[in-house]
Scaffold this active site. Structure first.
Site, PDB file in Angstrom:
ATOM      1  N   ASN A 185     -24.667 -13.772  20.536  1.00  0.00           N
ATOM      2  CA  ASN A 185     -24.077 -15.009  21.059  1.00  0.00           C
ATOM      3  C   ASN A 185     -22.592 -15.002  20.705  1.00  0.00           C
ATOM      4  O   ASN A 185     -22.237 -15.221  19.552  1.00  0.00           O
ATOM      5  CB  ASN A 185     -24.792 -16.218  20.431  1.00  0.00           C
ATOM      6  CG  ASN A 185     -24.142 -17.535  20.808  1.00  0.00           C
ATOM      7  OD1 ASN A 185     -23.361 -17.602  21.764  1.00  0.00           O
ATOM      8  ND2 ASN A 185     -24.456 -18.590  20.058  1.00  0.00           N
ATOM      9  N   LYS A 222     -20.339 -17.030  21.605  1.00  0.00           N
ATOM     10  CA  LYS A 222     -19.772 -18.386  21.560  1.00  0.00           C
ATOM     11  C   LYS A 222     -18.466 -18.431  22.377  1.00  0.00           C
ATOM     12  O   LYS A 222     -18.353 -17.730  23.382  1.00  0.00           O
ATOM     13  CB  LYS A 222     -19.563 -18.848  20.116  1.00  0.00           C
ATOM     14  CG  LYS A 222     -20.809 -18.639  19.257  1.00  0.00           C
ATOM     15  CD  LYS A 222     -20.767 -19.385  17.970  1.00  0.00           C
ATOM     16  CE  LYS A 222     -21.925 -18.978  17.099  1.00  0.00           C
ATOM     17  NZ  LYS A 222     -22.202 -19.892  16.016  1.00  0.00           N
ATOM     18  N   HIS A 233     -28.791 -24.720  21.769  1.00  0.00           N
ATOM     19  CA  HIS A 233     -28.180 -24.210  20.536  1.00  0.00           C
ATOM     20  C   HIS A 233     -27.764 -25.406  19.676  1.00  0.00           C
ATOM     21  O   HIS A 233     -27.358 -26.456  20.208  1.00  0.00           O
ATOM     22  CB  HIS A 233     -26.963 -23.340  20.881  1.00  0.00           C
ATOM     23  CG  HIS A 233     -26.424 -22.600  19.699  1.00  0.00           C
ATOM     24  ND1 HIS A 233     -25.619 -23.200  18.758  1.00  0.00           N
ATOM     25  CD2 HIS A 233     -26.604 -21.322  19.281  1.00  0.00           C
ATOM     26  CE1 HIS A 233     -25.309 -22.317  17.816  1.00  0.00           C
ATOM     27  NE2 HIS A 233     -25.900 -21.167  18.112  1.00  0.00           N
ATOM     28  N   GLU A 235     -25.190 -26.052  18.107  1.00  0.00           N
ATOM     29  CA  GLU A 235     -23.832 -26.550  18.371  1.00  0.00           C
ATOM     30  C   GLU A 235     -23.829 -27.464  19.596  1.00  0.00           C
ATOM     31  O   GLU A 235     -23.093 -28.446  19.646  1.00  0.00           O
ATOM     32  CB  GLU A 235     -22.868 -25.363  18.536  1.00  0.00           C
ATOM     33  CG  GLU A 235     -22.584 -24.712  17.187  1.00  0.00           C
ATOM     34  CD  GLU A 235     -22.252 -23.227  17.244  1.00  0.00           C
ATOM     35  OE1 GLU A 235     -21.920 -22.711  18.321  1.00  0.00           O
ATOM     36  OE2 GLU A 235     -22.344 -22.588  16.182  1.00  0.00           O
ATOM     37  N   GLU A 288     -33.277 -21.316  14.212  1.00  0.00           N
ATOM     38  CA  GLU A 288     -31.948 -21.215  13.605  1.00  0.00           C
ATOM     39  C   GLU A 288     -31.710 -22.414  12.693  1.00  0.00           C
ATOM     40  O   GLU A 288     -31.283 -23.491  13.174  1.00  0.00           O
ATOM     41  CB  GLU A 288     -30.878 -21.215  14.697  1.00  0.00           C
ATOM     42  CG  GLU A 288     -30.975 -20.050  15.656  1.00  0.00           C
ATOM     43  CD  GLU A 288     -29.609 -19.725  16.224  1.00  0.00           C
ATOM     44  OE1 GLU A 288     -29.118 -18.626  15.958  1.00  0.00           O
ATOM     45  OE2 GLU A 288     -29.012 -20.571  16.903  1.00  0.00           O
ATOM     46  N   GLY A 303     -23.328 -19.558  10.853  1.00  0.00           N
ATOM     47  CA  GLY A 303     -21.893 -19.398  10.611  1.00  0.00           C
ATOM     48  C   GLY A 303     -21.474 -19.674   9.181  1.00  0.00           C
ATOM     49  O   GLY A 303     -20.287 -19.828   8.892  1.00  0.00           O
ATOM     50  N   SER A 360     -26.548 -16.349  10.254  1.00  0.00           N
ATOM     51  CA  SER A 360     -25.888 -15.380   9.373  1.00  0.00           C
ATOM     52  C   SER A 360     -26.647 -14.053   9.256  1.00  0.00           C
ATOM     53  O   SER A 360     -26.692 -13.458   8.174  1.00  0.00           O
ATOM     54  CB  SER A 360     -25.627 -16.002   7.999  1.00  0.00           C
ATOM     55  OG  SER A 360     -24.761 -17.112   8.129  1.00  0.00           O
TER      56      SER A 360
END
Ligand code: PEP
Length: 256
Positions: free
Chosen positions: A10, A12, A100, A102, A172, A178, A217
């Protein structure tokens, strides 16, 4: 049950289309045929890079699957700034990430929206990668299993019958994305096993077929241990997917 692991990069909101082409070419140079025999690899560039990446993959007959990071649920219409699943399908996109964390946290996507997108992706013969995961507060207050279960049920609710078998779920944990903090392989396995049983309660036949990735991560040092777990069928990788060498070492985790 043999499920082919899916390793997804991904990207991003990183890399313009020139940089994207370079990364795909470097990655292809790092990987060997036998790497793709063991795993499927999907690349999820930003929308503006998709056509360029698709052209390189096709022209050089690379064995990458093309992925998108999001889409709208409608086929067309007055949705300024959005991209439809039909447009992605026309670009030979195989996998679309939906929900996701985010997008859930920054763009207000809830399970209802994610469920509509996942169904739309399937309706266009692509595969949704449906993301779920708890926040740190939810884990620290012992609610992680309940939260993730509700996300799985809510995000899959418009998927009918055997279509569920082919869906990919990405577990996730938000606190691991991240941050450099990875869930332990045991904790990741426990949650992926829980997710599998939740899927089994929706449709018994899907339990052994659905693929469940871990994301948060993932790097070359921890990928092998995570993916050795019986209910983890691959990884959704963010930061480490932006360098060809680190992503290639995750893809060939079995050789490490
Ligand atoms: C992600 O973007 O889904 C992700 C897991 O990011 P990272 O690997 O950087 O934690």
């Amino acid at each position: 049950m043999d499920r082919t692991p899916l390793i997804s990069g991904n990207w991003k909101m990183n890399l313009n289309h020139f940089e994207a082409i370079q990364l795909v070419q470097k990655l292809s140079y790092e990987l060997r045929n036998h790497d793709y025999d063991a795993v499927e690899v999907s690349l999820h560039p930003p929308y503006t890079d998709l056509r360029s990446v698709q052209t390189v993959i096709d022209a050089d007959r690379m064995r990458f699957q093309l992925g998108a990071q999001n889409c709208h649920s409608e086929v067309s219409g007055a949705f300024t700034g959005e991209i439809s699943p039909a447009m992605l399908a026309k670009l030979d996109v195989d996998y679309v990430i939906v929900g996701h964390s985010e997008r859930r946290a920054l763009f207000g996507e809830n399970d209802e929206i994610v469920a509509t997108k996942a169904a739309a992706v399937l309706a266009h013969d692509m595969t949704p990668i449906v993301c779920v995961g708890e926040t740190l507060d939810e884990r620290e207050s012992g609610q992680e299993a309940t939260i993730v279960e509700a996300q799985v049920v809510g995000s899959l609710k418009f998927i009918e019958g055997e279509k569920l078998d082919g869906v990919v779920i990405a577990y996730e944990p938000v606190w691991a994305i991240g941050t450099g903090v990875t869930a332990s392989a045991e904790d990741a396995q426990d949650m992926c096993s829980h997710i599998r049983s939740v899927v089994g309660s929706i449709r018994r036949e899907s339990i052994d077929l659905i693929r469940i990735q871990y994301g948060g991560s993932v790097n070359p040092a921890n990928a092998g241990e995570l993916m050795a777990m019986p209910d983890i069928d691959g990884a959704l990788v963010g930061g480490a997917a932006l360098q060809a060498d680190s992503f290639a070492r995750i893809v060939n985790f079995k050789d490490a």
